[in-house]
Design a protein around this motif. Structure first.
Motif, mmCIF file in Angstrom:
data_model
loop_
_atom_site.group_PDB
_atom_site.id
_atom_site.type_symbol
_atom_site.label_atom_id
_atom_site.label_comp_id
_atom_site.label_asym_id
_atom_site.label_seq_id
_atom_site.Cartn_x
_atom_site.Cartn_y
_atom_site.Cartn_z
ATOM 1 N N LEU A 93 0.929 -1.250 -0.013
ATOM 2 C CA LEU A 93 0.083 -0.096 0.100
ATOM 3 C C LEU A 93 0.951 1.146 -0.035
ATOM 4 O O LEU A 93 2.108 1.179 0.555
ATOM 5 C CB LEU A 93 -0.921 -0.123 1.205
ATOM 6 C CG LEU A 93 -1.796 -1.048 1.460
ATOM 7 C CD1 LEU A 93 -2.712 -0.987 2.807
ATOM 8 C CD2 LEU A 93 -2.888 -1.003 0.310
ATOM 9 N N PRO A 94 0.422 2.326 -0.506
ATOM 10 C CA PRO A 94 1.225 3.642 -0.585
ATOM 11 C C PRO A 94 1.154 4.080 0.827
ATOM 12 O O PRO A 94 0.274 3.811 1.654
ATOM 13 C CB PRO A 94 0.343 4.589 -1.455
ATOM 14 C CG PRO A 94 -0.997 4.246 -1.510
ATOM 15 C CD PRO A 94 -0.780 2.540 -1.476
ATOM 16 N N SER A 95 2.264 4.828 1.167
ATOM 17 C CA SER A 95 2.260 5.218 2.847
ATOM 18 C C SER A 95 1.287 6.410 3.144
ATOM 19 O O SER A 95 0.771 6.255 4.062
ATOM 20 C CB SER A 95 3.508 5.928 2.984
ATOM 21 O OG SER A 95 3.876 7.095 2.193
ATOM 22 N N SER A 96 0.594 6.998 2.064
ATOM 23 C CA SER A 96 -0.687 7.619 2.222
ATOM 24 C C SER A 96 -1.734 6.930 2.386
ATOM 25 O O SER A 96 -2.913 7.502 3.238
ATOM 26 C CB SER A 96 -1.160 8.338 0.905
ATOM 27 O OG SER A 96 -1.186 7.664 -0.171
ATOM 28 N N ALA A 97 -1.937 5.609 2.603
ATOM 29 C CA ALA A 97 -2.890 4.605 2.806
ATOM 30 C C ALA A 97 -2.712 4.292 4.338
ATOM 31 O O ALA A 97 -3.380 3.096 4.569
ATOM 32 C CB ALA A 97 -3.057 3.517 2.026
ATOM 33 N N VAL A 98 -1.824 4.644 5.082
ATOM 34 C CA VAL A 98 -1.480 3.985 6.435
ATOM 35 C C VAL A 98 -2.863 4.089 7.143
ATOM 36 O O VAL A 98 -3.040 3.015 8.103
ATOM 37 C CB VAL A 98 -0.352 5.212 7.037
ATOM 38 C CG1 VAL A 98 -0.955 6.268 7.539
ATOM 39 C CG2 VAL A 98 -0.148 4.324 8.353
ATOM 40 N N GLU A 99 -3.877 5.196 7.314
ATOM 41 C CA GLU A 99 -4.929 5.014 7.879
ATOM 42 C C GLU A 99 -5.874 3.809 7.399
ATOM 43 O O GLU A 99 -6.267 3.125 8.412
ATOM 44 C CB GLU A 99 -5.705 6.218 7.837
ATOM 45 C CG GLU A 99 -6.827 6.397 8.786
ATOM 46 C CD GLU A 99 -7.652 7.817 8.855
ATOM 47 O OE1 GLU A 99 -8.635 7.674 9.346
ATOM 48 O OE2 GLU A 99 -6.979 8.661 8.228
ATOM 49 N N THR A 100 -5.909 3.703 6.257
ATOM 50 C CA THR A 100 -6.496 2.584 5.631
ATOM 51 C C THR A 100 -5.882 1.110 6.215
ATOM 52 O O THR A 100 -6.757 0.181 6.648
ATOM 53 C CB THR A 100 -6.777 2.442 4.325
ATOM 54 O OG1 THR A 100 -7.231 3.831 3.611
ATOM 55 C CG2 THR A 100 -7.340 1.246 3.480
ATOM 56 N N ALA A 101 -4.732 1.156 6.140
ATOM 57 C CA ALA A 101 -4.120 -0.224 6.536
ATOM 58 C C ALA A 101 -4.482 -0.433 8.092
ATOM 59 O O ALA A 101 -4.558 -1.568 8.491
ATOM 60 C CB ALA A 101 -2.482 0.129 6.247
ATOM 61 N N LEU A 102 -4.253 0.737 8.949
ATOM 62 C CA LEU A 102 -4.616 0.519 10.392
ATOM 63 C C LEU A 102 -6.034 0.024 10.450
ATOM 64 O O LEU A 102 -6.416 -0.742 11.406
ATOM 65 C CB LEU A 102 -4.202 1.916 10.977
ATOM 66 C CG LEU A 102 -2.853 2.032 11.251
ATOM 67 C CD1 LEU A 102 -2.587 3.650 11.850
ATOM 68 C CD2 LEU A 102 -2.084 1.124 12.064
ATOM 69 N N ASP A 103 -7.014 0.713 9.562
ATOM 70 C CA ASP A 103 -8.374 0.395 9.863
ATOM 71 C C ASP A 103 -8.639 -1.218 9.414
ATOM 72 O O ASP A 103 -9.273 -1.963 10.268
ATOM 73 C CB ASP A 103 -9.321 1.154 9.029
ATOM 74 C CG ASP A 103 -9.446 2.670 9.436
ATOM 75 O OD1 ASP A 103 -9.048 2.793 10.627
ATOM 76 O OD2 ASP A 103 -9.726 3.300 8.615
ATOM 77 N N ARG A 104 -7.955 -1.726 8.394
ATOM 78 C CA ARG A 104 -8.159 -3.080 8.168
ATOM 79 C C ARG A 104 -7.228 -3.846 8.966
ATOM 80 O O ARG A 104 -7.778 -5.363 9.193
ATOM 81 C CB ARG A 104 -7.454 -3.328 6.539
ATOM 82 C CG ARG A 104 -8.273 -2.632 5.587
ATOM 83 C CD ARG A 104 -7.663 -2.838 4.184
ATOM 84 N NE ARG A 104 -7.684 -4.222 3.941
ATOM 85 C CZ ARG A 104 -6.645 -4.685 2.817
ATOM 86 N NH1 ARG A 104 -6.402 -3.762 2.190
ATOM 87 N NH2 ARG A 104 -6.644 -5.841 2.486
ATOM 88 N N LEU A 105 -6.374 -3.481 9.647
ATOM 89 C CA LEU A 105 -5.752 -4.393 10.635
ATOM 90 C C LEU A 105 -6.592 -4.578 11.629
ATOM 91 O O LEU A 105 -6.546 -5.803 12.443
ATOM 92 C CB LEU A 105 -4.426 -3.620 11.329
ATOM 93 C CG LEU A 105 -3.031 -3.904 10.193
ATOM 94 C CD1 LEU A 105 -1.850 -2.779 10.857
ATOM 95 C CD2 LEU A 105 -2.457 -5.427 10.294
ATOM 96 N N ALA A 106 -7.287 -3.462 12.350
ATOM 97 C CA ALA A 106 -8.191 -3.584 13.492
ATOM 98 C C ALA A 106 -9.468 -4.697 12.931
ATOM 99 O O ALA A 106 -9.790 -5.239 13.688
ATOM 100 C CB ALA A 106 -8.796 -2.087 13.741
ATOM 101 N N ALA A 107 -9.624 -4.645 11.696
ATOM 102 C CA ALA A 107 -10.629 -5.298 11.431
ATOM 103 C C ALA A 107 -10.254 -6.616 10.765
ATOM 104 O O ALA A 107 -11.127 -7.690 10.630
ATOM 105 C CB ALA A 107 -11.595 -4.521 10.114
#
Length: 161
Positions: free
Chosen positions: A129-143
């Motif tokens: 994922l691009p680093s700009s998608a870090v929030e998306t990555a964290l949300d997906r990790l939590a889910a």
């Protein structure tokens, strides 16, 4: 990676998982089968059938079902996070079972594993994922919506900022 490495070394590999949806992934990685650990019948049928179990579960969990699936002189290698308190000692004594853990190897071992991986075309499965998608990555990790591992590609960062 453990499935890929064990398979390349010639082991018959069974993946233990809480759900059956990982069966095709397990086979694609080199496993010969998948055992669903939430299926009491499958766990009971597997009692005493494994020589070695590599436990990579990162959440608290009971080791007793895994120990029960070990064969005589079987070994449980814990890399994850077992439930505090651990197994009852009689579970280990019945069948001469062993529990071990593993730290990281040194430089020589790391080089050996990397050379083995290169010889056998073994690579890590990641989602980039691009680093700009870090929030998306964290949300997906939590889910719990991560297929193996995320890698953040930092090339989208402005080096002058």
């Amino acid at each position: 990676m453990a499935v890929k490495l064990a398979s390349a070394l010639g082991a018959e590999v069974t993946v233990l998982s809480r759900s059956a949806y990982k069966e095709q992934d397990a086979k694609d990685l080199g496993a010969t089968g998948l055992l669903v650990t939430t299926d009491d019948a499958q766990v009971a049928a597997a009692r005493g059938s494994f020589d070695f179990i590599l436990d990579t579960i990162s959440a608290d969990h009971d080791l007793s079902p895994l120990i029960g699936m070990l064969d005589l002189d079987g070994t449980l290698c814990v890399l994850g996070n077992p439930l505090l308190g651990g197994p009852k000692l009689w579970e280990l004594g019945a069948g001469r079972k062993k529990i071990t853990s593993s730290g990281t190897g040194g430089l020589r071992q790391t080089i050996e594993v990397l050379e083995f991986c290169a010889e056998h075309a073994i690579t890590a499965d990641v989602e980039i994922l691009p680093s700009s998608a870090v929030e998306t990555a964290l949300d997906r990790l939590a889910a719990g919506d991560v297929h193996y591992r995320f890698v953040l590609d930092m090339s989208d960062l402005d080096a002058t900022a």
